[in-house]
Design an enzyme around this catalytic site. Structure first.
Site, short mmCIF file in Angstrom:
data_model
loop_
_atom_site.label_atom_id
_atom_site.label_comp_id
_atom_site.label_asym_id
_atom_site.label_seq_id
_atom_site.Cartn_x
_atom_site.Cartn_y
_atom_site.Cartn_z
N CYS A 1 0.72 -1.25 0.03
CA CYS A 1 0.00 -0.06 0.04
C CYS A 1 0.93 1.44 -0.08
CB CYS A 1 -0.91 -0.08 1.22
SG CYS A 1 -0.26 -0.12 2.85
N HIS B 1 -1.08 0.76 7.46
CA HIS B 1 -1.74 0.82 6.30
C HIS B 1 -1.75 2.24 5.70
CE1 HIS B 1 -4.04 -0.65 2.90
NE2 HIS B 1 -5.18 0.17 3.16
#
Length: 788
Positions: free
Chosen positions: A311, A742
């Site tokens: 990510c 994330h």
């Protein structure tokens, strides 16, 4: 008509080292999921599309490889008359490709013009079977990356096991110090069973395995529930405090009566739990009423699939490719792709491929394999593109980005800048990183004699400190009892406060070579020029017990344009007296705080880095110096000795060194300048040349008498005022560490049918209209500001 190539000498199944591109085309994102399928060359295993772009036919024309295997994949529809079986704890088995998809394969010959060559003739059967069974390119690189992450260690290689004995079976065994029957770790040295640490997801543990190591010194343990019949397992070395690989695991386990072939995996591995933990940092995909956010499709609204802890890459690429400079450079739908031997290994091709994938809109549509009830208004998310080839190229040769671990998005951004700048940009194409470059001017003034020195440095980002003002709150009853950890809260700060801190004057301990004073110098850095796009990293990490820890300090940033005029350097003033350019023996000196320097060295930082960090941060404390070191890891001269830029250059550069650089393709003027800037060090000169590709270099006296005397180096950035900037996009991070959690991107852009620009959330393959971005802006990790 039979194909005459079925017994060609070049036909062979792929070997273990061959890259097999059977997922998507090496030059675009057309894939085996398209209706026309994907052609895999049976000679070199290149993947080529068969749609309107015909990259497969182009490959045949360039390589004269006529035979291809066309692969078409469709999602298997599973119809169950009974409810699905409940998952048990007996074994964990992943759903395989064969469970999910049907495959149709056809052999074609471009030269013989046959669309369905018999796969059983000649060498085709072995070649086709080999292609279908081989690891795909992305899977092969993923395996390599994980292999790079985990290695053995001296404690495993020198392991001396005690007398063998039969331990209790998997179902009956329990921790030697408690009753836990899960999360058990077997000491490979003595056979003790101890529970591990408590893990995310509710896996209990009291760290009795670690306690056993502290008591006995036995360092190597294996997690029983992670052992597979294939011989893989979680092996941990407590002495190294690292996950390791035991190449003799079967023999070491057999010593305690455990036979690999009889084992079944019953618990998730540490890697699987890490992925689960990263995935829990989910960004809300619903509004305040609980309704799903509006899904967006079309050009510029294409998601990127998570390739496993990727990510950080996806969020950075989304922000870059939404900028006009990257669109103009890499989205060239009318231009031919480079004619290259191996497109998958060419950075230009892969960046162009990504530009087309993200901006064309060809791949931005709901996933057709996701089915809803017949009259449901729900719309599926898109599949997302998998930039596996680009990820491999970006990480090639890099200690961190070549692995499958989560990485720092800001560090990746700087690494990508370096790779793009070093690549070729044929006229009229320009390096898009030029739009990020600008010049900072540093002013040093002796506190005693008031003489000054100016120094200019080129940058492509700024890393600003975030002031910490902790909010004092009384502890709750639960916090006082220790039931819940106390979470520190901080006052909100404005972007202006951060910029004021970044450009503020500081005192550094230097000895003036002119007046001899040891009172020190005042130092301040301001903008000499401004870029078209300003990248700002908010340093929200502090050092706690020598570990970088994230602190959630809100930074208030508005959507409206704002001025940076107040941060422009006025430059040298006629009333100022400049410090003379000292000879080497009389250069300005700096004495590092020895106690702090030793602390930094004890953490593994080289001496030169420690001195640079202390010089840049006021020579006060290790925490501040550590933050500077983390922010400047990628500086090309980070390991060079501290240099105040006051040495007088020696007469001429070594002709032999100029010739060495000339053999690498650099002209004498550039080589001469690079050697001067780096003290004659050839390796550092090469780094300098790559980081200053637009520098015209330095011409000798006899050369400068001619027309080249008028050559003026182009200064990056723009000096003109007003310097008005507006927030364009942000990279946000959730999690306690930059190497976990994330990352997502928010980009402010026009949406069809709406009057004003709106914020769009890019969460891997999910692309939606953002509902409330104010909180995300306050806690962003990287900001992109466009000059207006």
């Amino acid at each position: 008509m039979a194909c005459k190539h079925v017994n060609a000498a070049e036909l062979h199944p792929p070997g273990p080292t061959h890259a097999v591109y059977r997922e998507d085309c090496t030059q675009c994102f057309d894939s085996i999921d398209d209706s026309a399928g994907l052609d895999v060359c049976l000679y070199c295993f290149n993947g080529g599309c068969t749609g309107d772009r015909k990259h497969s036919h182009l490959h045949y024309a360039l390589k004269n490889h006529p035979l291809v295997l066309n692969i078409r994949r469709t999602r298997r529809v599973v119809v169950r008359d009974e409810p699905p079986q409940k998952m048990t704890k007996i074994a964990i088995s992943a759903e395989t490709e064969a469970d999910r998809y049907n495959y149709e394969t056809t052999v074609r010959c471009y030269e013989c013009n046959i669309d369905n060559v018999d796969k059983l003739t000649g060498k085709l059967s072995a070649a086709v079977e080999g292609v279908m069974k081989a690891n795909t390119f992305s899977r092969q690189e993923e395996v390599k990356a994980w292999e790079q992450v985990y290695t053995s260690c001296e404690h495993i290689l020198t392991l001396q096991q005690e007398a063998p004995r039969q331990i209790q079976s998997q179902d009956l065994g329990h921790c030697s110090l408690c009753d836990l029957q899960e999360n058990l770790w077997l000491c490979l040295q003595c056979g003790n069973l101890g529970c591990g640490r408590a893990q995310f997801g509710g896996l209990r543990g009291h760290s009795h395995g670690l306690e056993h190591k502290n008591t006995t010194g036995h360092a190597v343990a294996v997690k029983l529930g992670s052992i597979t019949p294939e011989g893989t397992a979680d092996v941990y070395c407590y002495a190294c405090d690292e996950e390791r690989i035991d190449n003799d695991l079967g023999k070491h386990l057999a010593h305690w009566g455990i036979i690999l072939a009889e084992r079944q995996k019953t618990e998730k591995s540490l890697t699987e739990m890490q992925v689960d933990e990263n995935m829990r940092y989910e960004f809300s995909m619903t509004d305040e009423d609980g309704q799903e956010l509006q899904k967006l499709f079309g050009g510029g609204f294409t998601g990127l699939k998570n390739l496993g802890n990727s990510c950080y890459l996806a969020s950075s690429l989304q922000c870059l490719f939404d900028l006009l400079q990257f669109k103009d450079r890499y989205y060239l739908p009318q231009a031919e792709l480079p004619v290259i031997e191996d497109p998958a290994q060419d950075l230009e091709t892969q960046l162009r491929k990504l530009g087309d994938g993200l901006l064309s809109g060809r791949y931005s549509h709901p996933d057709p394999d996701v089915r809803f009830p017949e009259n449901s208004p729900e719309v599926a998310y898109q599949r997302g593109l998998a930039p596996a080839m680009l990820k491999v190229l970006i990480g090639k040769g890099h200690e961190e980005f070549s692995t499958m671990r989560q990485q720092d998005a800001f560090e990746l951004l700087l690494h990508v800048f370096k790779l793009i700048t070093r690549s070729q940009h044929k006229t009229p194409l320009q390096d898009p990183v030029r739009s990020f470059r600008f010049v900072m001017e540093q002013r040093l003034q002796c506190l005693s004699c008031k003489r000054v020195r100016y120094r200019s440095d080129e940058h492509d980002n700024i890393s600003i400190p975030v002031p910490l003002r902790k909010i004092t709150q009384p502890a709750t009853e639960a916090e006082e009892a220790g039931a819940t950890p106390k979470v520190d809260e901080y006052e909100a700060v404005t972007l202006k406060e951060c910029l004021d801190s970044f450009t503020s004057q500081e005192i550094v301990e230097l000895t003036c070579s002119t007046c001899g004073s040891k009172d020190g110098f005042s130092k301040r850095s301001l903008f000499q020029t401004f870029p078209d796009v300003l990248v700002v990293n908010a340093r929200r990490f502090v050092i706690v017990n020598w570990v970088p820890t994230k602190v959630n300090v809100p930074v208030v940033v508005g959507d409206e344009p704002f001025l940076l005029d107040a941060y422009k350097s006025p430059g040298y003033q006629p009333s100022e007296e400049l410090l003379p350019e000292d000879a080497v023996e009389g250069k300005t000196s700096f004495l590092a705080n020895e106690e702090v320097a030793q602390q930094l060295e004890g953490m593994g930082f080289p001496r030169n880095r420690c001195e640079k960090a202390l010089h840049a941060t006021g020579n006060v404390d290790a925490n501040t110096a550590m933050e500077w070191l983390f922010a400047h890891m990628e500086d090309p001269d980070i390991d060079a000795p501290l240099d105040f830029g006051c040495q007088v250059s020696t007469s001429t550069a070594d002709p032999e060194k100029i010739e060495m650089l000339g053999a690498m393709g650099f002209g004498p003027p550039q080589a001469r300048k690079a050697l001067k800037e780096t003290g004659g060090n050839v390796e550092r000169a090469v780094e300098w040349l790559f980081s200053h590709p637009d520098d015209q270099g330095e011409f000798e006296e006899e050369e400068s008498a001619g027309p080249v005397r008028d050559v003026v180096k182009e200064v990056p950035g723009n000096r003109e005022l007003p310097a008005s900037f507006q927030l364009h996009s942000i990279i946000c991070h959730k999690g306690a560490s930059i190497h976990a959690g994330h990352y997502v991107a928010f980009i402010r852009k026009a949406i069809s049918g709406e009057d004003a620009p709106a914020w769009v959330l890019y969460n891997d393959e999910k692309v939606v209209k953002a509902f409330d971005v104010e909180e995300m802006k306050q806690f962003a990790y990287v900001y992109f500001f466009k000059r207006t």
